[in-house]
Design a protein around this motif. Structure first.
Motif, mmCIF file in Angstrom:
data_model
loop_
_atom_site.group_PDB
_atom_site.id
_atom_site.type_symbol
_atom_site.label_atom_id
_atom_site.label_comp_id
_atom_site.label_asym_id
_atom_site.label_seq_id
_atom_site.Cartn_x
_atom_site.Cartn_y
_atom_site.Cartn_z
ATOM 1 N N GLY A 155 -64.115 -53.079 -43.390
ATOM 2 C CA GLY A 155 -64.688 -54.275 -42.783
ATOM 3 C C GLY A 155 -66.095 -54.527 -43.282
ATOM 4 N N ILE A 156 -66.908 -55.088 -42.384
ATOM 5 C CA ILE A 156 -68.302 -55.383 -42.714
ATOM 6 C C ILE A 156 -69.203 -54.567 -41.783
ATOM 7 N N SER A 157 -70.405 -54.275 -42.236
ATOM 8 C CA SER A 157 -71.309 -53.389 -41.492
ATOM 9 C C SER A 157 -72.212 -54.182 -40.551
ATOM 10 N N ASP A 158 -72.110 -53.899 -39.254
ATOM 11 C CA ASP A 158 -73.007 -54.484 -38.257
ATOM 12 C C ASP A 158 -74.162 -53.493 -38.092
ATOM 13 N N LEU A 159 -75.308 -53.792 -38.696
ATOM 14 C CA LEU A 159 -76.439 -52.867 -38.658
ATOM 15 C C LEU A 159 -77.120 -52.840 -37.295
ATOM 16 N N THR A 160 -76.990 -53.907 -36.519
ATOM 17 C CA THR A 160 -77.618 -53.963 -35.200
ATOM 18 C C THR A 160 -76.959 -52.979 -34.239
ATOM 19 N N ASP A 161 -75.617 -52.953 -34.229
ATOM 20 C CA ASP A 161 -74.886 -52.031 -33.353
ATOM 21 C C ASP A 161 -74.524 -50.731 -34.058
ATOM 22 N N GLY A 162 -74.652 -50.692 -35.363
ATOM 23 C CA GLY A 162 -74.309 -49.480 -36.105
ATOM 24 C C GLY A 162 -72.823 -49.218 -36.162
ATOM 25 N N LYS A 163 -72.018 -50.259 -36.346
ATOM 26 C CA LYS A 163 -70.572 -50.038 -36.418
ATOM 27 C C LYS A 163 -69.953 -50.948 -37.486
ATOM 28 N N ASP A 164 -68.703 -50.675 -37.768
ATOM 29 C CA ASP A 164 -67.943 -51.428 -38.763
ATOM 30 C C ASP A 164 -67.087 -52.463 -38.040
ATOM 31 N N ILE A 165 -67.125 -53.694 -38.521
ATOM 32 C CA ILE A 165 -66.302 -54.757 -37.936
ATOM 33 C C ILE A 165 -65.160 -55.030 -38.914
ATOM 34 N N THR A 166 -63.915 -54.793 -38.473
ATOM 35 C CA THR A 166 -62.766 -54.984 -39.357
ATOM 36 C C THR A 166 -62.370 -56.457 -39.406
ATOM 37 N N SER A 167 -61.556 -56.777 -40.386
ATOM 38 C CA SER A 167 -61.140 -58.157 -40.623
ATOM 39 C C SER A 167 -60.447 -58.750 -39.398
ATOM 40 N N GLY A 168 -60.838 -59.962 -39.022
ATOM 41 C CA GLY A 168 -60.249 -60.670 -37.891
ATOM 42 C C GLY A 168 -60.948 -60.421 -36.572
ATOM 43 N N LYS A 169 -61.854 -59.453 -36.525
ATOM 44 C CA LYS A 169 -62.588 -59.147 -35.287
ATOM 45 C C LYS A 169 -63.808 -60.049 -35.172
ATOM 46 N N SER A 170 -64.280 -60.256 -33.961
ATOM 47 C CA SER A 170 -65.411 -61.126 -33.677
ATOM 48 C C SER A 170 -66.715 -60.526 -34.209
ATOM 49 N N VAL A 171 -67.545 -61.399 -34.776
ATOM 50 C CA VAL A 171 -68.868 -61.002 -35.268
ATOM 51 C C VAL A 171 -69.892 -61.527 -34.272
ATOM 52 N N PRO A 172 -70.687 -60.630 -33.653
ATOM 53 C CA PRO A 172 -71.652 -61.082 -32.641
ATOM 54 C C PRO A 172 -72.778 -61.922 -33.266
ATOM 55 N N ASN A 173 -73.263 -62.881 -32.496
ATOM 56 C CA ASN A 173 -74.409 -63.691 -32.944
ATOM 57 C C ASN A 173 -75.675 -62.841 -32.925
ATOM 58 N N ASN A 174 -76.614 -63.203 -33.794
ATOM 59 C CA ASN A 174 -77.928 -62.581 -33.890
ATOM 60 C C ASN A 174 -77.882 -61.095 -34.264
ATOM 61 N N HIS A 175 -76.804 -60.634 -34.896
ATOM 62 C CA HIS A 175 -76.707 -59.271 -35.399
ATOM 63 C C HIS A 175 -76.835 -59.311 -36.919
ATOM 64 N N LEU A 176 -77.538 -58.323 -37.480
ATOM 65 C CA LEU A 176 -77.694 -58.238 -38.922
ATOM 66 C C LEU A 176 -76.444 -57.589 -39.513
ATOM 67 N N ILE A 177 -75.772 -58.342 -40.377
ATOM 68 C CA ILE A 177 -74.535 -57.884 -41.009
ATOM 69 C C ILE A 177 -74.822 -57.632 -42.488
#
Length: 184
Positions: free
Chosen positions: A132-154
Motif C-alpha cells: 500500500g502507501i505509507s501514512d507517516l502521521t499514524d505510522g502505518k501502511d494503507i492498502t489499496s481501496g482503504k480510506s486515506v485520512p485527511n491532513n495525514h502525510l502520505i
C-alpha cells in the motif's frame, strides 16, 4: 653553324609539339567539343519542380507541402512532450508544494519519493500490487481501496501508487503534493 641550325630547328619542333599537346589537354579538361544535355548526369542543374516530383515519388506520393505539414505537426508534438518533461523535472527537483484537484473518476499517481496530504474530500488508496502507501502521521501502511485520512502525510517510496476520490462521493479531492505526480 650547322650545330646552331640543328639546335634551332630542334627547339622549334619541341616548342611546337608542346604547344599542340598542351592545347589538346586544355580542350579535354574544359570539356570543349563535348555537347552536354541540360539536366543529364553531365549537367546536374535541376529545377524545384523536378526535386519536388522526385521527393514525392520517394515519400509515398507526398508533395513537398504535405511533407512540410507533417514536419510542423511533429514539431508541435515534440514541443508538447518537452514542455511536459520540463514541467515534471521542475516539480521533481523542487520542494514546492502544489495544490492538485482530482476530479471523480481520476487517480492521482505518485512518482518515486512523492508526498501527498489530502486536504478536502474523501480519498481511498490506490496500488497496483499488494503493498500500500505509507501514512507517516499514524505510522502505518494503507492498502489499496482503504480510506486515506485527511491532513495525514502520505509517502510514496515507489511510484505507481496514489489516491483517488472515494467512489461513493460525487466530489473530487484537493491534495497537496510535493514531488512528481501524474493525473490519470
Amino acid at each position: 653553324m650547322k650545330q646552331t641550325g640543328r639546335k634551332l630547328i630542334l627547339a622549334a619542333v619541341l616548342l611546337g609539339g608542346g604547344a599542340l599537346i598542351g592545347a589538346q589537354f586544355t580542350d579535354k579538361a574544359s570539356g570543349d567539343g563535348v555537347t552536354v544535355t541540360p539536366g543529364s548526369i553531365d549537367d546536374p542543374v535541376v529545377t524545384k519542380s523536378y526535386v519536388d516530383q522526385k521527393l514525392g515519388s520517394q515519400s509515398g506520393g507526398m508533395t513537398a507541402d504535405e511533407v512540410q505539414q507533417l514536419l510542423d505537426q511533429n514539431k508541435q508534438e515534440l514541443t508538447k512532450q518537452l514542455t511536459q518533461q520540463i514541467t515534471e523535472q521542475l516539480s521533481a527537483n523542487s520542494n514546492e508544494v502544489v495544490v492538485v484537484s482530482v476530479p471523480s473518476g481520476k487517480t492521482l499517481i505518485a512518482k518515486d519519493g512523492a508526498e501527498f496530504v489530502v486536504r478536502a474530500g474523501k480519498a481511498v488508496a490506490y496500488s497496483n500490487d499488494a503493498n500500500g502507501i505509507s501514512d507517516l502521521t499514524d505510522g502505518k501502511d494503507i492498502t489499496s481501496g482503504k480510506s486515506v485520512p485527511n491532513n495525514h502525510l502520505i509517502l510514496f517510496p515507489r511510484g505507481g501508487r496514489g489516491v483517488q476520490p472515494d467512489p461513493k462521493q460525487k466530489n473530487g479531492l484537493t491534495v497537496l503534493v510535493r514531488g512528481q505526480y501524474q493525473l490519470q
